[in-house]
Design an enzyme around this catalytic site. Structure first.
Site, PDB file in Angstrom:
ATOM      1  N   ASP A  77       0.860  -1.185   0.000  1.00  0.00           N
ATOM      2  CA  ASP A  77       0.000   0.000   0.000  1.00  0.00           C
ATOM      3  C   ASP A  77       0.898   1.238   0.000  1.00  0.00           C
ATOM      4  O   ASP A  77       1.835   1.319   0.802  1.00  0.00           O
ATOM      5  CB  ASP A  77      -0.877  -0.022   1.264  1.00  0.00           C
ATOM      6  CG  ASP A  77      -2.130   0.810   1.075  1.00  0.00           C
ATOM      7  OD1 ASP A  77      -2.374   1.241  -0.062  1.00  0.00           O
ATOM      8  OD2 ASP A  77      -2.830   1.011   2.069  1.00  0.00           O
ATOM      9  N   ASP A  98       8.797 -27.458  18.903  1.00  0.00           N
ATOM     10  CA  ASP A  98       7.505 -27.941  19.423  1.00  0.00           C
ATOM     11  C   ASP A  98       7.580 -29.472  19.355  1.00  0.00           C
ATOM     12  O   ASP A  98       7.103 -30.095  18.418  1.00  0.00           O
ATOM     13  CB  ASP A  98       6.378 -27.389  18.544  1.00  0.00           C
ATOM     14  CG  ASP A  98       5.006 -27.675  19.114  1.00  0.00           C
ATOM     15  OD1 ASP A  98       4.882 -27.745  20.351  1.00  0.00           O
ATOM     16  OD2 ASP A  98       4.058 -27.846  18.336  1.00  0.00           O
ATOM     17  N   CYS A 140       3.100 -30.610  24.495  1.00  0.00           N
ATOM     18  CA  CYS A 140       1.743 -30.675  25.028  1.00  0.00           C
ATOM     19  C   CYS A 140       1.708 -31.788  26.079  1.00  0.00           C
ATOM     20  O   CYS A 140       0.750 -32.539  26.174  1.00  0.00           O
ATOM     21  CB  CYS A 140       0.703 -30.889  23.931  1.00  0.00           C
ATOM     22  SG  CYS A 140       0.990 -32.327  22.902  1.00  0.00           S
TER      23      CYS A 140
HETATM   24  C1  LIG Z   1       3.969 -31.879  18.463  1.00  0.00           C
HETATM   25  S1  LIG Z   1       4.172 -32.240  16.805  1.00  0.00           S
HETATM   26  C2  LIG Z   1       4.318 -30.646  16.102  1.00  0.00           C
HETATM   27  C3  LIG Z   1       3.028 -29.920  16.007  1.00  0.00           C
HETATM   28  C4  LIG Z   1       3.114 -28.643  15.212  1.00  0.00           C
HETATM   29  N1  LIG Z   1       4.169 -27.776  15.676  1.00  0.00           N
HETATM   30  C5  LIG Z   1       1.804 -27.901  15.222  1.00  0.00           C
HETATM   31  O1  LIG Z   1       1.695 -26.857  15.865  1.00  0.00           O
HETATM   32  O2  LIG Z   1       0.865 -28.378  14.584  1.00  0.00           O
HETATM   33  C6  LIG Z   1       5.803 -32.813  16.767  1.00  0.00           C
HETATM   34  C7  LIG Z   1       6.384 -32.980  15.376  1.00  0.00           C
HETATM   35  O3  LIG Z   1       7.752 -33.296  15.533  1.00  0.00           O
HETATM   36  C8  LIG Z   1       8.129 -34.059  14.434  1.00  0.00           C
HETATM   37  N2  LIG Z   1       9.414 -34.712  14.728  1.00  0.00           N
HETATM   38  C9  LIG Z   1       9.651 -35.898  15.302  1.00  0.00           C
HETATM   39  N3  LIG Z   1      10.967 -36.105  15.397  1.00  0.00           N
HETATM   40  C10 LIG Z   1      11.580 -35.035  14.877  1.00  0.00           C
HETATM   41  C11 LIG Z   1      12.935 -34.655  14.695  1.00  0.00           C
HETATM   42  N4  LIG Z   1      13.919 -35.445  15.062  1.00  0.00           N
HETATM   43  N5  LIG Z   1      13.182 -33.470  14.108  1.00  0.00           N
HETATM   44  C12 LIG Z   1      12.181 -32.662  13.730  1.00  0.00           C
HETATM   45  N6  LIG Z   1      10.879 -32.964  13.892  1.00  0.00           N
HETATM   46  C13 LIG Z   1      10.585 -34.127  14.461  1.00  0.00           C
HETATM   47  C14 LIG Z   1       6.962 -34.993  14.210  1.00  0.00           C
HETATM   48  O4  LIG Z   1       6.938 -35.463  12.881  1.00  0.00           O
HETATM   49  C15 LIG Z   1       5.791 -34.099  14.541  1.00  0.00           C
HETATM   50  O5  LIG Z   1       5.239 -33.543  13.381  1.00  0.00           O
END
Ligand SMILES: C[S@@+](CC[C@H](N)C(=O)[O-])C[C@H]1O[C@@H](n2cnc3c(N)ncnc32)[C@H](O)[C@@H]1O
Length: 681
Positions: free
Chosen positions: A528, A560, A614
């Site tokens: 804008d 997370d 969580c």
């Molecule tokens: C709690 S969930 C994430 C939720 C997401 N942040 C959301 O807000 O919807 C955790 C995630 O960590 C991923 N994960 C597991 N091991 C991992 C690793 N070594 N490095 C990165 N991500 C990983 C899983 O595939 C999963 O999607």
């Protein structure tokens, strides 16, 4: 004789075993409580009979059992398989071999519907069960709805979702409690029997049916409209009908257990004095989990956590400022006008706080964003709290007395069919998850790595915050603000889901020849009067991120982490029984610490690192923080980053010592989460 604590297995999978006692002489000598009925007596006979028939040791009693059982046709055996599959937790039902299934069918027909024995072949197990249930729960079964599996979170907004969520909660959650009812009832029925209680091979839905008569539910029958129930992936009308009844019954149990947590069970002596056992049985929680939470939170808060974990959660949405730049109130009005759905900004009150300290208001602290404008957590202690009112956070009202007929009809629709969602005006996201986004305190222009992006819940939340604040942050010296988010995950499938949501949320794909072909890059912008506010999102697999790790550092890294989900048990009904002690206390913590250390290397000097879960378990939260702080990665490179605490309600300052961790306790308005914050030197 009664069940002892020692007899209660820590490993709850034992409850699915097919053990049995040596005798099934059942005489009802005295009732367990005033509410026992003939129905429960039949249930006990059936359970005992089936337990016996499922056992290899049962051959000696099988003859007498068979005389009691009407022969059934292959058709009814087949039907019984369907019934078992439908009524039982899927995982368990598939483990049952054909022999066990047919025994269940044999048992169901004559015991629940004895007249059938005189009219052989004329009635199937389903019909028997349906008739029984129809007679008892006819009033509750009139309406139906449909539910897609795994979408409890978003479906609880409408009548069908609420019923279905409760159904799923009930079927998966109440296993321990139902087992206990059956076991103790059996003991009261046959007090001289020296055999241990029968670990029942049934899942809660069957047990609900069978133990229904043990409870006086007459005062807690919910509204008919709340009992709209549905079946996952099942088109057969009669099966749907059957499960409507099952749902109705489980609904009663759930409501009873969550809203009226008194103890109708024969909990005596040792049971009553043992808080672990008492809470485990009352709320149907694995013993190891109860023990861990009691240790961390004490009796009162643990009980509050369990009450909230056993009731369907609220449906919370987050305004997406990229698609809907107006105020929260305007979005509320728009959703009412266009989708006929009432939403309200989330506001929690001190009365809702799940703490013992709720009476002592002077000890409450409010945690807020740096400028104090966005107050999001209210705490009973220095680092424990629940959510008050993060910006952009709205909740869909479950029941609305003023709703017009049109509104009521629309409420029955799925949230995904709402115009507002389809236009990307909002996302479904729990308030706690939204607080994690706010806790990053991201500024327009920041570069952010969402290291465990999953399907992008927080990625899109961060983008929304950045775009909301970005345009107004542009000043005369600065005509363009560009923020960048990298969404990373080890699971490619998750990354594909993020990609699939981009356009609805308001991002367009960026075609840049200089980018490696595999990297997906998207942007959204607001232009804008020569000013440009832009946010890029790049989706990055591990190998792509790794290849740029030496040069690429970020202002903020969010971890997370994958976790036990103990803060969101009501959203994942089977989780409490599939989670093992080893996973919760060893496997997951090890993974979490590794991920946190790995992600920390992407934080630039002066940048921020936020760890969130969580989970409510200390082993996945405070212990990970402590291990990280003692690691080489932290030492000399990071410091703690405290939350900002407003002291407006605080009289006792000693209680507001600043902390860099925050545990959000699940309440009626939010799920449970943990956040820890660090800054790189
Ligand atoms: C709690 S969930 C994430 C939720 C997401 N942040 C959301 O807000 O919807 C955790 C995630 O960590 C991923 N994960 C597991 N091991 C991992 C690793 N070594 N490095 C990165 N991500 C990983 C899983 O595939 C999963 O999607």
């Amino acid at each position: 004789m009664s069940t002892t604590f020692e007899q209660l297995p820590h490993d709850m999978t034992q409850f699915n075993g097919k053990e049995s006692s040596d005798s099934f002489m059942i005489r009802r000598q005295h009732a367990t409580n005033d509410h026992c009925t003939l129905f429960s007596f039949k249930a006990i006979i059936l359970l005992t009979a089936v337990s016996l028939s499922c056992s290899k040791k049962a051959s000696s009693v099988h003859t007498s059992f068979s005389t009691f059982v009407a022969p059934i046709t292959p058709r009814s055996i087949l039907s019984a398989k369907t019934l078992v599959k439908l009524c039982l937790n899927n995982e368990e039902a598939t483990e049952w071999d054909d022999e066990v299934r047919s025994e269940v069918a044999h048992a169901l027909v004559p015991v629940l519907f004895p007249q059938a024995s005189s009219r052989r072949h004329s009635i199937t197990a389903e019909t028997a069960l349906k008739k029984l249930l129809r007679a008892k729960y006819q009033r509750l079964s009139s309406s139906k709805g449909y539910l897609e599996k795994d979408k409890i979170e978003s479906k609880t907004m409408d009548g069908s979702g609420f019923g279905s969520a409760t159904l799923l909660l009930g079927t998966s959650v109440m296993r321990l409690r139902h087992w206990y009812v059956v076991a103790t009832t059996r003991h009261h029925v046959s007090p001289r029997d020296k055999t241990p209680p029968i670990p029942c091979p049934f899942d809660a839905s069957i047990l609900s049916l069978l133990t229904g008569g043990s409870f006086d539910v007459s005062n807690v029958i919910p509204n008919e409209s709340e009992i709209t129930c549905s079946i996952v992936n099942h088109n057969n009308h009669s099966d749907n009908e059957l499960l409507s009844f099952v749902s109705a019954m489980i609904n009663e149990h759930c409501n009873y257990l969550s809203m009226n947590a008194s103890l109708p069970l024969p909990l005596e002596g040792k049971f009553r004095q043992n808080p672990v056992l008492k809470l485990s049985l009352l709320f149907s929680m694995p013993v190891f989990l109860t023990e861990a939470l009691l240790k961390r939170y004490g009796y009162s808060t643990t009980k509050d956590i369990f009450v909230n974990s056993n009731a369907p959660g609220p449906v919370t949405i987050r305004k997406n400022s990229i698609r809907f730049p107006g105020s929260d109130e305007k979005l509320g009005q728009w959703l009412l006008d266009e989708d006929g759905v009432h939403v309200l900004p989330l506001t929690n009150s001190i009365e809702n706080l799940p703490f013992q300290q709720r009476e002592i208001q002077e000890k409450l602290a409010i945690y807020a964003s740096a400028d104090g404008s966005n107050q999001f957590v209210i705490g009973s202690g220095p680092n424990m709290g629940t959510i008050i009112a993060p910006r952009g956070c709205l909740q869909i009202l479950e029941s609305d007395a003023d709703a017009t007929k049109k509104t009521a009809k629309k409420l029955m629709k799925s949230i995904w069919s709402m115009k507002g969602w389809q236009l990307g005006y909002f996302e479904v996201q729990d308030a706690g998850s939204q607080v994690i986004v706010h806790s990053l305190e991201a500024e327009p222009g920041d570069s952010i790595l969402d290291y465990c992006a999953g399907n992008g819940g927080k990625t899109f939340g961060i983008a929304s915050v950045l775009m909301e604040r970005g345009y107004s942050a542009i000043n005369d010296d600065n005509h363009a603000i560009i923020s960048e988010i990298v969404a990373h995950d080890v699971a490619d499938q998750r990354l594909r889901q993020i990609k699939g949501s981009m356009s609805r949320v308001g991002f367009v794909e960026q075609r840049d020849q200089r980018l490696a072909s595999k990297i997906s890059s998207f942007y959204t912008e607001q232009r804008d009067h020569g000013k440009n506010c832009r946010c890029n999102i790049r989706i990055s697999t591990s190998s792509e991120l790794e290849s740029s790790s030496s040069s690429r550092k970020f202002d903020i890294v969010l971890v997370d982490a994958p976790c036990s989900s103990t803060g969101v048990l009501r959203r994942r009904p089977s989780q409490r029984w599939s989670l093992t002690e080893k996973e919760a206390f060893e496997t997951l913590p090890e993974l979490q610490l590794n991920i946190l250390k790995e992600a920390a290397k992407f934080v630039k000097s002066g940048g921020k690192l936020v760890y969130s879960t969580c989970s409510l378990l200390k082993q996945e939260n405070e212990d990970i923080v402590s291990a990280f702080e003692h690691s080489d990665v932290f030492q000399g490179s990071f410091v703690r980053w405290n939350f900002n605490s407003l002291e407006s309600t605080v009289k006792d300052n000693s209680n507001t010592t600043e902390h860099h961790t925050l545990t959000i306790i699940p309440t009626a308005v939010n799920d449970g989460f943990f956040i820890a914050r660090f800054k790189a030197l």
